[in-house]
Write a protein that holds these residues in place. Sequence first.
Motif, PDB file in Angstrom:
ATOM      1  N   MET A   1       0.852  -1.178   0.000  1.00 49.77           N
ATOM      2  CA  MET A   1       0.000   0.000   0.000  1.00 49.77           C
ATOM      3  C   MET A   1       0.896   1.239   0.000  1.00 49.77           C
ATOM      4  N   GLU A   2       0.721   2.055  -1.027  1.00 52.15           N
ATOM      5  CA  GLU A   2       1.520   3.274  -1.181  1.00 52.15           C
ATOM      6  C   GLU A   2       0.848   4.424  -0.425  1.00 52.15           C
ATOM      7  N   ILE A   3       1.672   5.176   0.308  1.00 53.71           N
ATOM      8  CA  ILE A   3       1.193   6.327   1.078  1.00 53.71           C
ATOM      9  C   ILE A   3       1.900   7.580   0.566  1.00 53.71           C
ATOM     10  N   GLN A   4       1.102   8.607   0.265  1.00 48.32           N
ATOM     11  CA  GLN A   4       1.698   9.902  -0.075  1.00 48.32           C
ATOM     12  C   GLN A   4       1.752  10.721   1.202  1.00 48.32           C
ATOM     13  N   ARG A   5       2.957  11.140   1.563  1.00 54.14           N
ATOM     14  CA  ARG A   5       3.167  11.845   2.821  1.00 54.14           C
ATOM     15  C   ARG A   5       2.625  13.272   2.768  1.00 54.14           C
ATOM     16  N   ALA A   6       2.188  13.748   3.929  1.00 56.91           N
ATOM     17  CA  ALA A   6       1.658  15.103   4.050  1.00 56.91           C
ATOM     18  C   ALA A   6       2.766  16.127   3.856  1.00 56.91           C
ATOM     19  N   ASP A   7       2.393  17.252   3.277  1.00 57.33           N
ATOM     20  CA  ASP A   7       3.313  18.366   3.069  1.00 57.33           C
ATOM     21  C   ASP A   7       3.063  19.383   4.179  1.00 57.33           C
ATOM     22  N   PRO A   8       4.035  19.594   5.095  1.00 57.91           N
ATOM     23  CA  PRO A   8       3.811  20.521   6.209  1.00 57.91           C
ATOM     24  C   PRO A   8       3.495  21.943   5.752  1.00 57.91           C
ATOM     25  N   GLN A   9       4.117  22.381   4.667  1.00 60.48           N
ATOM     26  CA  GLN A   9       3.847  23.731   4.161  1.00 60.48           C
ATOM     27  C   GLN A   9       2.397  23.836   3.666  1.00 60.48           C
ATOM     28  N   GLN A  10       1.923  22.797   3.012  1.00 61.10           N
ATOM     29  CA  GLN A  10       0.536  22.786   2.529  1.00 61.10           C
ATOM     30  C   GLN A  10      -0.427  22.781   3.710  1.00 61.10           C
ATOM     31  N   ARG A  11      -0.075  22.067   4.765  1.00 60.18           N
ATOM     32  CA  ARG A  11      -0.923  22.041   5.964  1.00 60.18           C
ATOM     33  C   ARG A  11      -1.017  23.424   6.585  1.00 60.18           C
ATOM     34  N   ARG A  12       0.132  24.115   6.706  1.00 59.57           N
ATOM     35  CA  ARG A  12       0.116  25.476   7.254  1.00 59.57           C
ATOM     36  C   ARG A  12      -0.724  26.400   6.379  1.00 59.57           C
ATOM     37  N   GLN A  13      -0.581  26.260   5.065  1.00 63.01           N
ATOM     38  CA  GLN A  13      -1.346  27.100   4.146  1.00 63.01           C
ATOM     39  C   GLN A  13      -2.850  26.811   4.284  1.00 63.01           C
ATOM     40  N   ALA A  14      -3.229  25.554   4.456  1.00 62.32           N
ATOM     41  CA  ALA A  14      -4.643  25.205   4.621  1.00 62.32           C
ATOM     42  C   ALA A  14      -5.196  25.807   5.910  1.00 62.32           C
ATOM     43  N   VAL A  15      -4.421  25.753   6.989  1.00 56.95           N
ATOM     44  CA  VAL A  15      -4.859  26.351   8.252  1.00 56.95           C
ATOM     45  C   VAL A  15      -5.004  27.865   8.088  1.00 56.95           C
ATOM     46  N   PHE A  16      -4.037  28.502   7.429  1.00 56.68           N
ATOM     47  CA  PHE A  16      -4.094  29.945   7.211  1.00 56.68           C
ATOM     48  C   PHE A  16      -5.318  30.325   6.376  1.00 56.68           C
ATOM     49  N   MET A  17      -5.576  29.588   5.299  1.00 52.84           N
ATOM     50  CA  MET A  17      -6.712  29.902   4.432  1.00 52.84           C
ATOM     51  C   MET A  17      -8.036  29.680   5.168  1.00 52.84           C
ATOM     52  N   THR A  18      -8.102  28.662   6.006  1.00 48.08           N
ATOM     53  CA  THR A  18      -9.312  28.418   6.786  1.00 48.08           C
ATOM     54  C   THR A  18      -9.547  29.556   7.768  1.00 48.08           C
ATOM     55  N   LEU A  19      -8.494  29.985   8.446  1.00 53.51           N
ATOM     56  CA  LEU A  19      -8.629  31.112   9.365  1.00 53.51           C
ATOM     57  C   LEU A  19      -9.009  32.393   8.630  1.00 53.51           C
ATOM     58  N   PHE A  20      -8.417  32.619   7.472  1.00 50.13           N
ATOM     59  CA  PHE A  20      -8.735  33.797   6.672  1.00 50.13           C
ATOM     60  C   PHE A  20     -10.207  33.784   6.263  1.00 50.13           C
ATOM     61  N   ALA A  21     -10.692  32.628   5.783  1.00 46.94           N
ATOM     62  CA  ALA A  21     -12.094  32.516   5.388  1.00 46.94           C
ATOM     63  C   ALA A  21     -13.015  32.723   6.583  1.00 46.94           C
ATOM     64  N   LEU A  22     -12.624  32.207   7.742  1.00 44.57           N
ATOM     65  CA  LEU A  22     -13.408  32.391   8.955  1.00 44.57           C
ATOM     66  C   LEU A  22     -13.490  33.870   9.328  1.00 44.57           C
ATOM     67  N   ILE A  23     -12.366  34.560   9.266  1.00 44.84           N
ATOM     68  CA  ILE A  23     -12.343  35.987   9.606  1.00 44.84           C
ATOM     69  C   ILE A  23     -13.191  36.790   8.621  1.00 44.84           C
ATOM     70  N   VAL A  24     -13.044  36.503   7.330  1.00 45.59           N
ATOM     71  CA  VAL A  24     -13.846  37.201   6.319  1.00 45.59           C
ATOM     72  C   VAL A  24     -15.332  36.939   6.559  1.00 45.59           C
ATOM     73  N   GLY A  25     -15.687  35.718   6.880  1.00 49.22           N
ATOM     74  CA  GLY A  25     -17.082  35.389   7.154  1.00 49.22           C
ATOM     75  C   GLY A  25     -17.626  36.124   8.367  1.00 49.22           C
ATOM     76  N   VAL A  26     -16.835  36.180   9.435  1.00 47.82           N
ATOM     77  CA  VAL A  26     -17.272  36.888  10.645  1.00 47.82           C
ATOM     78  C   VAL A  26     -17.436  38.373  10.350  1.00 47.82           C
TER      79      VAL A  26
END
Length: 145
Positions: A1-26
């Motif tokens: 079973m092949e596993i593609q490892r998580a990209d830490p930079q992509q994870r940080r970017q996803a957290v940042f974009m989620t927070l940004f969207a949350l702030i814009v929504g509020v």
Amino acid sequence: MEIQRADPQQRRQAVFMTLFALIVGVVAIVMLQRWLAEFRQLPIDNTKDLTKSLATAFDWCVGTASVTVVWFGLYLWRFGARVRAAMRFPPPDTRVIRDTVVLRGSPARRRAALIQALAAALLLSTLGLAAVAWRLHSLLAWRIH
């Protein structure tokens, strides 16, 4: 079973974009609440201006929601097409935010079909929203004139 490892930079970017969207929504909700409070204080004797203002706010809300859903639907459609072309999920050169099992062949094709079905449902629901919004807007426009 092949596993593609998580990209830490992509994870940080996803957290940042989620927070940004949350702030814009509020901020959008707070601005809408302020506008509604001011709207409620307006004298009712000028219903034409009130209806026009309400129609404009409605148009902005529906337009923003529609553009967002269409953008996401098109993104999903293209992503599903990439999966289908590569016969691999996630497609090559895709960065993931968590460790992901790589699917190849028929399972990848089924995943692509599912992603594209979701994209089609989003795009069709936007058409439905547009039809309902057009009808409601025409009712409001009738009241303005």
